[in-house]
Write a protein that holds these residues in place. Structure first.
Motif, PDB file in Angstrom:
ATOM      1  N   GLY A  33     -60.139 -64.596  42.490  1.00  0.00           N
ATOM      2  CA  GLY A  33     -61.327 -65.413  42.677  1.00  0.00           C
ATOM      3  C   GLY A  33     -61.005 -66.704  43.386  1.00  0.00           C
ATOM      4  O   GLY A  33     -59.896 -66.922  43.837  1.00  0.00           O
ATOM      5  N   GLY A  34     -61.967 -67.610  43.496  1.00  0.00           N
ATOM      6  CA  GLY A  34     -61.793 -68.868  44.201  1.00  0.00           C
ATOM      7  C   GLY A  34     -60.618 -69.680  43.701  1.00  0.00           C
ATOM      8  O   GLY A  34     -60.499 -69.958  42.537  1.00  0.00           O
ATOM      9  N   GLY A  35     -59.716 -70.030  44.642  1.00  0.00           N
ATOM     10  CA  GLY A  35     -58.620 -70.910  44.323  1.00  0.00           C
ATOM     11  C   GLY A  35     -57.468 -70.284  43.561  1.00  0.00           C
ATOM     12  O   GLY A  35     -56.593 -70.980  43.103  1.00  0.00           O
ATOM     13  N   THR A  36     -57.443 -68.977  43.420  1.00  0.00           N
ATOM     14  CA  THR A  36     -56.361 -68.345  42.668  1.00  0.00           C
ATOM     15  C   THR A  36     -55.139 -68.167  43.555  1.00  0.00           C
ATOM     16  O   THR A  36     -55.216 -68.217  44.777  1.00  0.00           O
ATOM     17  N   ALA A  37     -53.993 -67.927  42.908  1.00  0.00           N
ATOM     18  CA  ALA A  37     -52.752 -67.717  43.642  1.00  0.00           C
ATOM     19  C   ALA A  37     -52.876 -66.545  44.601  1.00  0.00           C
ATOM     20  O   ALA A  37     -52.264 -66.542  45.659  1.00  0.00           O
ATOM     21  N   GLU A  47     -40.050 -62.872  44.808  1.00  0.00           N
ATOM     22  CA  GLU A  47     -40.212 -62.804  43.357  1.00  0.00           C
ATOM     23  C   GLU A  47     -41.412 -63.618  42.878  1.00  0.00           C
ATOM     24  O   GLU A  47     -42.248 -63.127  42.114  1.00  0.00           O
ATOM     25  N   VAL A  48     -41.515 -64.865  43.334  1.00  0.00           N
ATOM     26  CA  VAL A  48     -42.605 -65.739  42.881  1.00  0.00           C
ATOM     27  C   VAL A  48     -43.951 -65.203  43.360  1.00  0.00           C
ATOM     28  O   VAL A  48     -44.920 -65.174  42.588  1.00  0.00           O
ATOM     29  N   CYS A  49     -44.029 -64.756  44.581  1.00  0.00           N
ATOM     30  CA  CYS A  49     -45.296 -64.209  45.079  1.00  0.00           C
ATOM     31  C   CYS A  49     -45.657 -62.926  44.343  1.00  0.00           C
ATOM     32  O   CYS A  49     -46.835 -62.677  44.068  1.00  0.00           O
ATOM     33  N   GLY A  50     -44.668 -62.127  44.008  1.00  0.00           N
ATOM     34  CA  GLY A  50     -44.926 -60.926  43.231  1.00  0.00           C
ATOM     35  C   GLY A  50     -45.499 -61.245  41.860  1.00  0.00           C
ATOM     36  O   GLY A  50     -46.392 -60.561  41.365  1.00  0.00           O
ATOM     37  N   ARG A  51     -44.994 -62.293  41.249  1.00  0.00           N
ATOM     38  CA  ARG A  51     -45.483 -62.695  39.922  1.00  0.00           C
ATOM     39  C   ARG A  51     -46.857 -63.338  39.969  1.00  0.00           C
ATOM     40  O   ARG A  51     -47.655 -63.160  39.064  1.00  0.00           O
ATOM     41  N   THR A  52     -47.119 -64.131  41.022  1.00  0.00           N
ATOM     42  CA  THR A  52     -48.381 -64.872  41.086  1.00  0.00           C
ATOM     43  C   THR A  52     -49.473 -64.131  41.835  1.00  0.00           C
ATOM     44  O   THR A  52     -50.640 -64.493  41.740  1.00  0.00           O
ATOM     45  N   GLY A  53     -49.097 -63.107  42.603  1.00  0.00           N
ATOM     46  CA  GLY A  53     -50.082 -62.379  43.386  1.00  0.00           C
ATOM     47  C   GLY A  53     -50.373 -63.003  44.734  1.00  0.00           C
ATOM     48  O   GLY A  53     -51.259 -62.553  45.446  1.00  0.00           O
ATOM     49  N   VAL A  77     -37.588 -72.750  55.924  1.00  0.00           N
ATOM     50  CA  VAL A  77     -38.721 -73.612  55.590  1.00  0.00           C
ATOM     51  C   VAL A  77     -39.776 -72.747  54.920  1.00  0.00           C
ATOM     52  O   VAL A  77     -40.029 -71.622  55.355  1.00  0.00           O
ATOM     53  N   VAL A  78     -40.392 -73.280  53.869  1.00  0.00           N
ATOM     54  CA  VAL A  78     -41.467 -72.572  53.183  1.00  0.00           C
ATOM     55  C   VAL A  78     -42.751 -73.380  53.332  1.00  0.00           C
ATOM     56  O   VAL A  78     -42.781 -74.578  53.043  1.00  0.00           O
ATOM     57  N   LEU A  79     -43.785 -72.706  53.817  1.00  0.00           N
ATOM     58  CA  LEU A  79     -45.116 -73.296  53.922  1.00  0.00           C
ATOM     59  C   LEU A  79     -46.003 -72.632  52.880  1.00  0.00           C
ATOM     60  O   LEU A  79     -45.883 -71.436  52.633  1.00  0.00           O
ATOM     61  N   VAL A  80     -46.890 -73.401  52.288  1.00  0.00           N
ATOM     62  CA  VAL A  80     -47.914 -72.863  51.403  1.00  0.00           C
ATOM     63  C   VAL A  80     -49.253 -73.192  52.050  1.00  0.00           C
ATOM     64  O   VAL A  80     -49.563 -74.368  52.272  1.00  0.00           O
ATOM     65  N   ASP A  81     -49.986 -72.161  52.403  1.00  0.00           N
ATOM     66  CA  ASP A  81     -51.264 -72.321  53.097  1.00  0.00           C
ATOM     67  C   ASP A  81     -51.125 -73.199  54.338  1.00  0.00           C
ATOM     68  O   ASP A  81     -51.964 -74.044  54.632  1.00  0.00           O
ATOM     69  N   GLY A  82     -50.014 -73.011  55.066  1.00  0.00           N
ATOM     70  CA  GLY A  82     -49.803 -73.711  56.327  1.00  0.00           C
ATOM     71  C   GLY A  82     -49.205 -75.101  56.222  1.00  0.00           C
ATOM     72  O   GLY A  82     -48.901 -75.713  57.233  1.00  0.00           O
ATOM     73  N   GLU A  83     -49.033 -75.607  55.016  1.00  0.00           N
ATOM     74  CA  GLU A  83     -48.462 -76.938  54.812  1.00  0.00           C
ATOM     75  C   GLU A  83     -47.029 -76.794  54.312  1.00  0.00           C
ATOM     76  O   GLU A  83     -46.755 -75.981  53.430  1.00  0.00           O
ATOM     77  N   GLN A  84     -46.121 -77.631  54.851  1.00  0.00           N
ATOM     78  CA  GLN A  84     -44.727 -77.526  54.440  1.00  0.00           C
ATOM     79  C   GLN A  84     -44.575 -77.828  52.955  1.00  0.00           C
ATOM     80  O   GLN A  84     -45.023 -78.848  52.460  1.00  0.00           O
ATOM     81  N   HIS A  85     -43.942 -76.910  52.250  1.00  0.00           N
ATOM     82  CA  HIS A  85     -43.701 -77.036  50.819  1.00  0.00           C
ATOM     83  C   HIS A  85     -42.266 -77.486  50.554  1.00  0.00           C
ATOM     84  O   HIS A  85     -42.028 -78.382  49.748  1.00  0.00           O
ATOM     85  N   THR A  86     -41.307 -76.864  51.232  1.00  0.00           N
ATOM     86  CA  THR A  86     -39.898 -77.192  51.015  1.00  0.00           C
ATOM     87  C   THR A  86     -39.069 -76.661  52.166  1.00  0.00           C
ATOM     88  O   THR A  86     -39.568 -75.955  53.031  1.00  0.00           O
ATOM     89  N   PHE A  87     -37.777 -77.003  52.162  1.00  0.00           N
ATOM     90  CA  PHE A  87     -36.838 -76.449  53.124  1.00  0.00           C
ATOM     91  C   PHE A  87     -35.461 -76.361  52.483  1.00  0.00           C
ATOM     92  O   PHE A  87     -35.213 -76.943  51.431  1.00  0.00           O
ATOM     93  N   TRP A  88     -34.583 -75.592  53.107  1.00  0.00           N
ATOM     94  CA  TRP A  88     -33.216 -75.279  52.677  1.00  0.00           C
ATOM     95  C   TRP A  88     -33.158 -74.463  51.392  1.00  0.00           C
ATOM     96  O   TRP A  88     -32.763 -73.339  51.406  1.00  0.00           O
ATOM     97  N   ARG A  89     -33.521 -75.034  50.262  1.00  0.00           N
ATOM     98  CA  ARG A  89     -33.464 -74.325  48.976  1.00  0.00           C
ATOM     99  C   ARG A  89     -34.868 -74.278  48.372  1.00  0.00           C
ATOM    100  O   ARG A  89     -35.573 -75.272  48.372  1.00  0.00           O
ATOM    101  N   ARG A 123     -45.645 -73.373  40.532  1.00  0.00           N
ATOM    102  CA  ARG A 123     -46.639 -74.416  40.183  1.00  0.00           C
ATOM    103  C   ARG A 123     -47.550 -74.708  41.377  1.00  0.00           C
ATOM    104  O   ARG A 123     -48.755 -74.905  41.206  1.00  0.00           O
ATOM    105  N   ALA A 124     -46.984 -74.741  42.582  1.00  0.00           N
ATOM    106  CA  ALA A 124     -47.798 -74.996  43.767  1.00  0.00           C
ATOM    107  C   ALA A 124     -48.820 -73.887  43.987  1.00  0.00           C
ATOM    108  O   ALA A 124     -49.954 -74.147  44.388  1.00  0.00           O
ATOM    109  N   LEU A 125     -48.437 -72.657  43.689  1.00  0.00           N
ATOM    110  CA  LEU A 125     -49.341 -71.523  43.887  1.00  0.00           C
ATOM    111  C   LEU A 125     -50.391 -71.405  42.793  1.00  0.00           C
ATOM    112  O   LEU A 125     -51.508 -70.964  43.057  1.00  0.00           O
ATOM    113  N   GLU A 126     -50.040 -71.777  41.586  1.00  0.00           N
ATOM    114  CA  GLU A 126     -50.976 -71.648  40.477  1.00  0.00           C
ATOM    115  C   GLU A 126     -51.792 -72.900  40.222  1.00  0.00           C
ATOM    116  O   GLU A 126     -52.793 -72.843  39.530  1.00  0.00           O
ATOM    117  N   GLY A 127     -51.368 -74.015  40.790  1.00  0.00           N
ATOM    118  CA  GLY A 127     -52.010 -75.306  40.518  1.00  0.00           C
ATOM    119  C   GLY A 127     -53.204 -75.626  41.306  1.00  0.00           C
ATOM    120  O   GLY A 127     -53.891 -75.044  41.977  1.00  0.00           O
TER     121      GLY A 127
END
Length: 97
Positions: free
Chosen positions: A14-18, A43-49, A73-85, A93-97
């Motif tokens: 539904g709206g705003g879900t992972a 792994e994280v995407c598998g758990r959160t959907g 580099v990892v982006l979440v919805d097109g925005e940089q979330h992290t890099f290297w590790r 938390r970023a996906l579920e929050g």
């Protein structure tokens, strides 16, 4: 649009879900940090959907210019979330929050 190595499919939600979130892993072949990041993202995407995709920095000049010194580099919805590790709990938390 740049080439995608692999796509993971999450559950729809539904709206705003992972399940509606998209994680993009930007890396290159033969990169051990990219391999580590891929395992965490998968792994994280598998758990959160959440859906995820992987883009090869060596095939996209714009991504290469923007992120070469930071891969993976990892982006979440097109925005940089992290890099290297990638911290799995922080990504979750970023996906579920």
């Amino acid at each position: 649009m740049s080439p995608v190595w692999r796509r993971g499919k999450g559950k729809s939600g539904g709206g705003g879900t992972a399940g509606e979130r998209v994680v993009t892993l930007i890396g290159k072949p033969g990169c051990h940090l990219c391999d580590d990041a891929r395992a965490v993202v998968e792994e994280v995407c598998g758990r959160t959907g959440a859906r995820w995709e992987e883009k090869d920095i060596t095939r996209d000049e714009e991504l290469h210019r923007a992120y070469w010194e930071q891969i993976p580099v990892v982006l979440v919805d097109g925005e940089q979330h992290t890099f290297w590790r990638v911290d799995p709990e922080r990504l979750r938390r970023a996906l579920e929050g």
